[in-house]
Design a protein around this motif. Structure first.
Motif, PDB file in Angstrom:
ATOM      1  N   THR A  77       0.898  -1.216   0.071  1.00  0.00           N
ATOM      2  CA  THR A  77       0.013   0.175   0.055  1.00  0.00           C
ATOM      3  C   THR A  77       0.880   1.334  -0.045  1.00  0.00           C
ATOM      4  O   THR A  77       1.712   1.457   0.923  1.00  0.00           O
ATOM      5  CB  THR A  77      -0.891  -0.034   1.163  1.00  0.00           C
ATOM      6  OG1 THR A  77      -1.581  -1.174   1.335  1.00  0.00           O
ATOM      7  CG2 THR A  77      -1.911   1.256   1.292  1.00  0.00           C
ATOM      8  N   PRO A  78       0.481   2.161  -0.957  1.00  0.00           N
ATOM      9  CA  PRO A  78       1.343   3.543  -1.069  1.00  0.00           C
ATOM     10  C   PRO A  78       0.987   4.418   0.174  1.00  0.00           C
ATOM     11  O   PRO A  78      -0.251   4.401   0.509  1.00  0.00           O
ATOM     12  CB  PRO A  78       0.823   3.927  -2.355  1.00  0.00           C
ATOM     13  CG  PRO A  78      -0.216   3.469  -2.718  1.00  0.00           C
ATOM     14  CD  PRO A  78      -0.156   2.061  -2.215  1.00  0.00           C
ATOM     15  N   GLY A 120       5.852   8.385  -0.442  1.00  0.00           N
ATOM     16  CA  GLY A 120       6.701   8.037  -1.391  1.00  0.00           C
ATOM     17  C   GLY A 120       6.831   6.426  -1.050  1.00  0.00           C
ATOM     18  O   GLY A 120       7.249   5.733  -2.089  1.00  0.00           O
ATOM     19  N   ARG A 121       6.541   6.094   0.157  1.00  0.00           N
ATOM     20  CA  ARG A 121       7.118   4.621   0.429  1.00  0.00           C
ATOM     21  C   ARG A 121       5.681   3.552   0.072  1.00  0.00           C
ATOM     22  O   ARG A 121       4.633   4.304   0.318  1.00  0.00           O
ATOM     23  CB  ARG A 121       7.347   4.709   1.972  1.00  0.00           C
ATOM     24  CG  ARG A 121       8.432   5.264   2.117  1.00  0.00           C
ATOM     25  CD  ARG A 121       9.019   5.012   3.508  1.00  0.00           C
ATOM     26  NE  ARG A 121      10.238   5.820   3.954  1.00  0.00           N
ATOM     27  CZ  ARG A 121      11.001   5.683   5.008  1.00  0.00           C
ATOM     28  NH1 ARG A 121      10.640   4.597   5.890  1.00  0.00           N
ATOM     29  NH2 ARG A 121      12.142   6.534   5.146  1.00  0.00           N
ATOM     30  N   VAL A 122       5.996   2.638  -0.127  1.00  0.00           N
ATOM     31  CA  VAL A 122       5.115   1.574  -0.232  1.00  0.00           C
ATOM     32  C   VAL A 122       5.387   0.405   0.596  1.00  0.00           C
ATOM     33  O   VAL A 122       6.553  -0.257   0.876  1.00  0.00           O
ATOM     34  CB  VAL A 122       5.153   1.076  -1.787  1.00  0.00           C
ATOM     35  CG1 VAL A 122       4.156  -0.126  -1.793  1.00  0.00           C
ATOM     36  CG2 VAL A 122       5.019   1.954  -2.755  1.00  0.00           C
ATOM     37  N   LEU A 123       4.458   0.269   1.632  1.00  0.00           N
ATOM     38  CA  LEU A 123       4.669  -0.597   2.713  1.00  0.00           C
ATOM     39  C   LEU A 123       3.679  -1.798   2.746  1.00  0.00           C
ATOM     40  O   LEU A 123       2.530  -1.718   2.267  1.00  0.00           O
ATOM     41  CB  LEU A 123       4.665   0.077   4.021  1.00  0.00           C
ATOM     42  CG  LEU A 123       5.652   0.981   4.369  1.00  0.00           C
ATOM     43  CD1 LEU A 123       5.303   1.385   5.647  1.00  0.00           C
ATOM     44  CD2 LEU A 123       6.864   0.649   4.426  1.00  0.00           C
ATOM     45  N   PRO A 124       3.819  -3.169   2.989  1.00  0.00           N
ATOM     46  CA  PRO A 124       3.047  -4.191   3.274  1.00  0.00           C
ATOM     47  C   PRO A 124       2.262  -4.010   4.328  1.00  0.00           C
ATOM     48  O   PRO A 124       2.586  -3.562   5.425  1.00  0.00           O
ATOM     49  CB  PRO A 124       3.837  -5.305   3.234  1.00  0.00           C
ATOM     50  CG  PRO A 124       5.177  -5.095   3.850  1.00  0.00           C
ATOM     51  CD  PRO A 124       5.305  -3.473   3.515  1.00  0.00           C
ATOM     52  N   HIS A 168     -11.171  -2.473  -5.430  1.00  0.00           N
ATOM     53  CA  HIS A 168     -10.602  -1.401  -5.095  1.00  0.00           C
ATOM     54  C   HIS A 168      -9.447  -1.634  -4.483  1.00  0.00           C
ATOM     55  O   HIS A 168      -9.137  -2.238  -3.812  1.00  0.00           O
ATOM     56  CB  HIS A 168     -11.733  -0.716  -3.720  1.00  0.00           C
ATOM     57  CG  HIS A 168     -12.924  -0.266  -4.334  1.00  0.00           C
ATOM     58  ND1 HIS A 168     -12.875   1.111  -4.658  1.00  0.00           N
ATOM     59  CD2 HIS A 168     -14.306  -0.380  -4.026  1.00  0.00           C
ATOM     60  CE1 HIS A 168     -14.187   1.484  -5.078  1.00  0.00           C
ATOM     61  NE2 HIS A 168     -14.769   0.431  -4.551  1.00  0.00           N
ATOM     62  N   LYS A 169      -8.505  -0.396  -4.662  1.00  0.00           N
ATOM     63  CA  LYS A 169      -7.145  -0.410  -4.277  1.00  0.00           C
ATOM     64  C   LYS A 169      -7.173   0.923  -3.322  1.00  0.00           C
ATOM     65  O   LYS A 169      -7.650   1.889  -3.412  1.00  0.00           O
ATOM     66  CB  LYS A 169      -6.206  -0.303  -5.334  1.00  0.00           C
ATOM     67  CG  LYS A 169      -5.968  -1.282  -6.160  1.00  0.00           C
ATOM     68  CD  LYS A 169      -5.633  -2.816  -5.410  1.00  0.00           C
ATOM     69  CE  LYS A 169      -5.338  -3.738  -6.418  1.00  0.00           C
ATOM     70  NZ  LYS A 169      -4.788  -4.866  -5.690  1.00  0.00           N
ATOM     71  N   TRP A 170      -6.286   0.645  -2.233  1.00  0.00           N
ATOM     72  CA  TRP A 170      -6.383   1.771  -1.342  1.00  0.00           C
ATOM     73  C   TRP A 170      -4.864   2.341  -1.255  1.00  0.00           C
ATOM     74  O   TRP A 170      -3.929   1.655  -1.802  1.00  0.00           O
ATOM     75  CB  TRP A 170      -6.683   1.225   0.090  1.00  0.00           C
ATOM     76  CG  TRP A 170      -7.993   0.491  -0.003  1.00  0.00           C
ATOM     77  CD1 TRP A 170      -8.185  -0.780  -0.168  1.00  0.00           C
ATOM     78  CD2 TRP A 170      -9.107   1.242   0.124  1.00  0.00           C
ATOM     79  NE1 TRP A 170      -9.558  -1.277  -0.142  1.00  0.00           N
ATOM     80  CE2 TRP A 170     -10.255   0.123   0.105  1.00  0.00           C
ATOM     81  CE3 TRP A 170      -9.800   2.289   0.093  1.00  0.00           C
ATOM     82  CZ2 TRP A 170     -11.695   0.269   0.296  1.00  0.00           C
ATOM     83  CZ3 TRP A 170     -11.078   2.700   0.251  1.00  0.00           C
ATOM     84  CH2 TRP A 170     -11.904   1.663   0.314  1.00  0.00           C
ATOM     85  N   ARG A 171      -4.791   3.762  -0.495  1.00  0.00           N
ATOM     86  CA  ARG A 171      -3.417   4.308  -0.208  1.00  0.00           C
ATOM     87  C   ARG A 171      -4.145   4.977   1.057  1.00  0.00           C
ATOM     88  O   ARG A 171      -5.004   5.122   1.342  1.00  0.00           O
ATOM     89  CB  ARG A 171      -3.135   5.151  -1.350  1.00  0.00           C
ATOM     90  CG  ARG A 171      -3.872   6.624  -1.672  1.00  0.00           C
ATOM     91  CD  ARG A 171      -3.323   7.262  -2.506  1.00  0.00           C
ATOM     92  NE  ARG A 171      -4.121   8.718  -2.512  1.00  0.00           N
ATOM     93  CZ  ARG A 171      -3.947   9.656  -3.540  1.00  0.00           C
ATOM     94  NH1 ARG A 171      -3.188   9.454  -4.236  1.00  0.00           N
ATOM     95  NH2 ARG A 171      -4.764  10.645  -3.479  1.00  0.00           N
TER      96      ARG A 171
END
Length: 104
Positions: free
Chosen positions: A6-7, A15-19, A64-67
């Motif tokens: 998830t960004p 700017g980080r993408v973490l699980p 749906h994708k989330w941020r």
């Protein structure tokens, strides 16, 4: 358990993408709290991120994708929204009922 990359937008994690672990429904939590330890040994600062829908990446995007977007105020969870707890409600006033004719 399942997780989803998830960004994060805004704040120190920009700017980080973490699980992020997914819940039973397959969605990440509505709020994501990151405790940051204080360098002086004081209480940790808690960064709060709110889940928002991510713009669709294409015309065949499934589901749906989330941020997560940074919430600088860190407003606490509002909890369930009960009808009697909304702004402007009169908590002390009893609701009027039709057919209630008790003249004493």
């Amino acid at each position: 358990m399942k997780s989803e990359d998830t960004p994060f937008v805004g704040g120190p994690l920009d700017g980080r993408v973490l699980p992020v672990l997914l819940g039973i429904t397959g969605h990440p939590p509505k709020t994501y709290r990151v405790p940051v330890p204080d360098a002086a040994g004081g209480p940790p600062t808690v960064l709060v991120y709110r889940r928002v829908p991510r713009p669709h990446a294409g015309r065949f995007a499934l589901g749906h994708k989330w941020r997560y977007e940074y919430d600088p105020e860190g407003g606490g969870d509002r909890g369930p929204r009960w009808p009697w707890s909304r702004p402007g409600a009169k908590p002390d006033a009893a609701p009027e009922r039709k057919g209630d004719t008790t003249d004493e």
